[in-house]
Design a protein around this motif. Structure first.
Motif, PDB file in Angstrom:
ATOM      1  N   SER A  94     -18.505  -7.151   1.018  1.00 29.75           N
ATOM      2  CA  SER A  94     -18.189  -5.839   0.666  1.00 29.75           C
ATOM      3  C   SER A  94     -16.816  -5.884   0.527  1.00 29.75           C
ATOM      4  CB  SER A  94     -18.495  -4.742   1.694  1.00 29.75           C
ATOM      5  OG  SER A  94     -18.226  -5.287   2.813  1.00 29.75           O
ATOM      6  N   TRP A  95     -16.304  -4.632  -0.199  1.00 25.34           N
ATOM      7  CA  TRP A  95     -14.872  -4.540  -0.250  1.00 25.34           C
ATOM      8  C   TRP A  95     -14.184  -3.748   0.615  1.00 25.34           C
ATOM      9  CZ3 TRP A  95     -11.996  -7.796  -3.511  1.00 25.34           C
ATOM     10  CH2 TRP A  95     -12.749  -8.451  -4.612  1.00 25.34           C
ATOM     11  N   ARG A  96     -13.088  -3.907   1.040  1.00 20.81           N
ATOM     12  CA  ARG A  96     -12.453  -3.057   2.409  1.00 20.81           C
ATOM     13  C   ARG A  96     -11.134  -2.695   2.027  1.00 20.81           C
ATOM     14  NH1 ARG A  96     -10.177  -5.668   6.314  1.00 20.81           N
ATOM     15  NH2 ARG A  96     -11.149  -7.686   5.526  1.00 20.81           N
ATOM     16  N   ARG A  97     -10.651  -1.331   2.022  1.00 19.59           N
ATOM     17  CA  ARG A  97      -9.259  -1.222   1.434  1.00 19.59           C
ATOM     18  C   ARG A  97      -8.315  -1.357   2.656  1.00 19.59           C
ATOM     19  NH1 ARG A  97      -7.411   4.454  -1.200  1.00 19.59           N
ATOM     20  NH2 ARG A  97      -5.238   3.729  -1.431  1.00 19.59           N
ATOM     21  N   ILE A  98      -7.201  -2.051   2.285  1.00 21.82           N
ATOM     22  CA  ILE A  98      -6.144  -2.338   3.161  1.00 21.82           C
ATOM     23  C   ILE A  98      -4.973  -1.608   2.586  1.00 21.82           C
ATOM     24  CG2 ILE A  98      -6.814  -4.700   3.911  1.00 21.82           C
ATOM     25  CD1 ILE A  98      -4.727  -5.972   2.208  1.00 21.82           C
ATOM     26  N   GLN A  99      -3.626  -1.692   3.312  1.00 19.82           N
ATOM     27  CA  GLN A  99      -2.356  -1.088   2.972  1.00 19.82           C
ATOM     28  C   GLN A  99      -2.048  -1.257   1.388  1.00 19.82           C
ATOM     29  OE1 GLN A  99       1.340  -3.242   3.831  1.00 19.82           O
ATOM     30  NE2 GLN A  99       0.579  -3.079   5.736  1.00 19.82           N
ATOM     31  N   GLU A 100      -1.136  -0.286   1.220  1.00 20.28           N
ATOM     32  CA  GLU A 100      -0.537  -0.411  -0.291  1.00 20.28           C
ATOM     33  C   GLU A 100      -0.001  -1.607  -0.456  1.00 20.28           C
ATOM     34  OE1 GLU A 100      -0.829   2.626  -2.160  1.00 20.28           O
ATOM     35  OE2 GLU A 100      -2.540   2.686  -0.539  1.00 20.28           O
ATOM     36  N   TYR A 101       0.145  -2.109  -1.834  1.00 20.35           N
ATOM     37  CA  TYR A 101       0.813  -3.231  -2.327  1.00 20.35           C
ATOM     38  C   TYR A 101       2.247  -2.349  -2.864  1.00 20.35           C
ATOM     39  CZ  TYR A 101       2.227  -6.965  -5.271  1.00 20.35           C
ATOM     40  OH  TYR A 101       2.752  -8.152  -5.859  1.00 20.35           O
ATOM     41  N   PRO A 102       3.438  -2.635  -2.179  1.00 22.07           N
ATOM     42  CA  PRO A 102       4.406  -1.932  -2.103  1.00 22.07           C
ATOM     43  C   PRO A 102       5.530  -2.055  -3.188  1.00 22.07           C
ATOM     44  CG  PRO A 102       4.603  -3.783  -0.483  1.00 22.07           C
ATOM     45  CD  PRO A 102       3.274  -3.847  -1.251  1.00 22.07           C
TER      46      PRO A 102
END
Lengths: 375, 167
Positions: free
Chosen positions: A204-212
């Motif tokens: 499954s896909w899981r969201r992580i912090q932004e690409y800055p």
């Protein structure tokens, strides 16, 4: 257990017995057979599943695949993904000694598993014998062409830039997706990104912090030392940042670049050479430098590995990616959109016969493995 | 380690079928089984002969030859590759299949990593392009598949058998 007498000493000492040594035809214990099979190429191991049931169980075990990968004496291959006359995607593998030493190069080829479904696909990366492809409709596919096993990852909803690598902390392969979309708020429009990580274990896909750093440039990330690396454009024109995403920490940081000195840089590209992150810098003056980051993450470890000579065409970029270093004297590189071998000891060029090279998509370095994307 | 100085003299090894063979402590050290024997407090370097009831004189001398050659060739850096390759080829040439397996057994019993790695690679090279039948015979493995089961595996992995000649 056999006993060994100790000369004048009355205390007997023992050495474990080597069983069945005196059998008429020597039988090897299963542990030794396993040690031998760690050194057999993948294709033959697939055949040897037919030997008996216990061999099939052994060879199919993911732990065996891992140990095989770390023990087997690997040959590196140049892997090109190309479209044949029927517009089917195939990958072609060229063995490196044959590219550098014995023309014409020897190649083998395998068809992309989803060819019948007429979908566009390009290669994202190669890691431990597995390839990651990005397909149409924002899907990614993991495929081991040597054992011919593939897995489609759950589709994503937006235009996506992928990266693929191995995370030692969680002992798992991870695909990173940077989903890009245009947002038009506050009167202007800007690209916004969302970063997700796919874990093979949970599928499954899981969201992580932004690409800055805006949008990564280049469609494939370079996997080095547990990190994925992209070039990303910064606010300043013609200036790029190297953005590193740590697959263990699942966070991004900017990598400091070498001091290029008083030169006019036209463009950069990232690569992986000798297991190090490399950056090839093209100058307006018509030559290029290749830098290696010997100790990943440390700015002071950048060293200029190679200077590719000026060949008389200022403002023209003859050099493209640097693909491979062979025998500490030659590099395989893209030169005027062809493959070239530059011998940096005696400063000569020659051109291997690799008819399928178009400079696009990204050539990859491939090693075979038994590691399955489905295990 | 510093408290137990290495014995200066040679180590005496007695194979099952021949005279005592003397080896330097440096060679003995690479045989883990011998090494743990030497490290035993009751071991007296000057007088003790270590009997090896599972190793023949031929096997022991082959292993010592290999270790001697490879420890010497490490010291010299240049042009070693070619001559080492030649030595390794000659070394294997003298070994028929049964002898090779027996030597692998002996190296395993003595626990000599360098020789074990080398011999495992040699067997891997030997079997890798051979038929399944050859491999079964070589290792003395009994086929426990039914005809249908084996056919099924071959069908599932048909691509891996392309160009393979059965004997």
């Amino acid at each position: 257990m056999s006993q060994i007498s100790h000369g004048h000493n009355n205390e007997p000492a023992t050495i474990p017995d080597g069983d069945s040594l005196h059998a008429p035809s020597p039988f090897l214990p299963f542990e030794l057979i396993t040690e031998i099979l760690y050194r057999v190429p993948v294709k033959f191991l697939i055949q040897f599943k037919c030997v008996c049931k216990s061999w099939k169980t052994l060879i199919s075990n993911p732990e065996f695949a891992k140990k095989h990968f770390s023990t087997f004496h690997h040959h590196h291959h140049l892997l090109l993904s190309i479209n044949d006359a029927l517009n089917n995607l195939i990958v072609k593998l060229y063995s490196f000694p044959s590219i550098f030493e014995t023309p014409p190069p020897i190649s083998t080829q395998v068809s992309y598993p989803l060819n019948t479904q007429s979908c566009f696909a390009f290669m994202v990366g190669s890691c431990d014998g597995m390839l990651c492809f990005a397909g149409s409709l924002n899907t990614a596919l993991l495929w081991n062409p040597t054992i011919r096993v593939f897995k489609r990852l759950p589709p994503l909803e937006k235009y996506t830039i992928f990266g693929f690598g191995f995370d030692q902390c969680s002992d798992s392969y991870k695909v990173v997706a940077i989903l890009c979309s245009l947002s038009s708020s506050d009167g202007g429009s800007a690209y916004v990104t969302e970063v997700k990580i796919h874990n093979l274990g949970t599928d499954s896909w899981r969201r992580i912090q932004e690409y800055p750093f805006g949008i990564p440039s280049g469609l494939s990330a370079k996997f080095v030392s547990g990190t994925l690396n992209w070039l990303a454009s910064t606010h300043k024109l013609s200036s790029y940042a190297i953005v590193s995403l740590d697959l263990g920490k699942e966070s991004c940081q900017e990598l400091l670049q070498p001091d290029y000195g008083e030169v006019n840089v036209l463009s950069f590209s990232l690569g992986v050479l000798k297991n190090c992150l490399s950056i090839i810098v093209h100058y307006e003056e018509g030559f290029s430098d290749v830098w290696l980051m010997n100790d990943y993450g440390k700015k002071e470890s950048w060293t200029k590995f190679l200077c590719l000579p000026f060949l008389g065409f200022p403002h023209v970029l003859p050099y493209g990616k640097v693909i491979y270093i062979y025998d500490d004297k030659e590099v395989l590189l893209e030169f005027n959109s062809e493959l070239a071998i530059y011998n940096f000891r005696n400063e000569t060029f020659n051109f291997p016969e690799v008819p399928d090279f178009y400079g696009w998509p990204e050539p990859q370095i491939y090693v075979e493995s038994l590691i399955s994307p489905c295990s | 380690m510093a408290k137990t100085p290495e014995p200066k003299r040679t180590i005496s090894l007695k194979p099952c079928d021949g005279d005592v063979i003397e080896v330097s402590p440096m060679i003995a050290k690479q045989m883990q089984t011998i090494q743990s024997f030497i490290e035993d407090d009751s071991f007296i370097a000057t007088t003790t002969i270590i009997p090896l009831p599972n190793v023949t004189a031929f096997q022991l001398s082959k292993i010592i030859d290999y270790l001697n050659y490879h420890s010497n060739s490490k010291a010299v850096a240049d042009n070693v590759k070619e001559s080492t390759k030649k030595f390794d080829e000659e070394f294997l040439k003298e070994l028929e299949h049964d002898k090779l397996k027996e030597l692998l057994h002996a190296a395993n019993y003595l626990n000599v990593k360098e020789v074990l790695d080398f011999l495992c690679q040699a067997v891997a090279d030997l079997i890798q392009d051979k038929s399944v039948k050859f491999v079964r015979k070589f290792f003395g493995v009994v086929n426990d598949y039914s005809v249908e089961e084996e056919e099924d595996i071959r069908r599932t992995h048909a691509w891996a058998f392309e160009g393979v000649e059965e004997d």
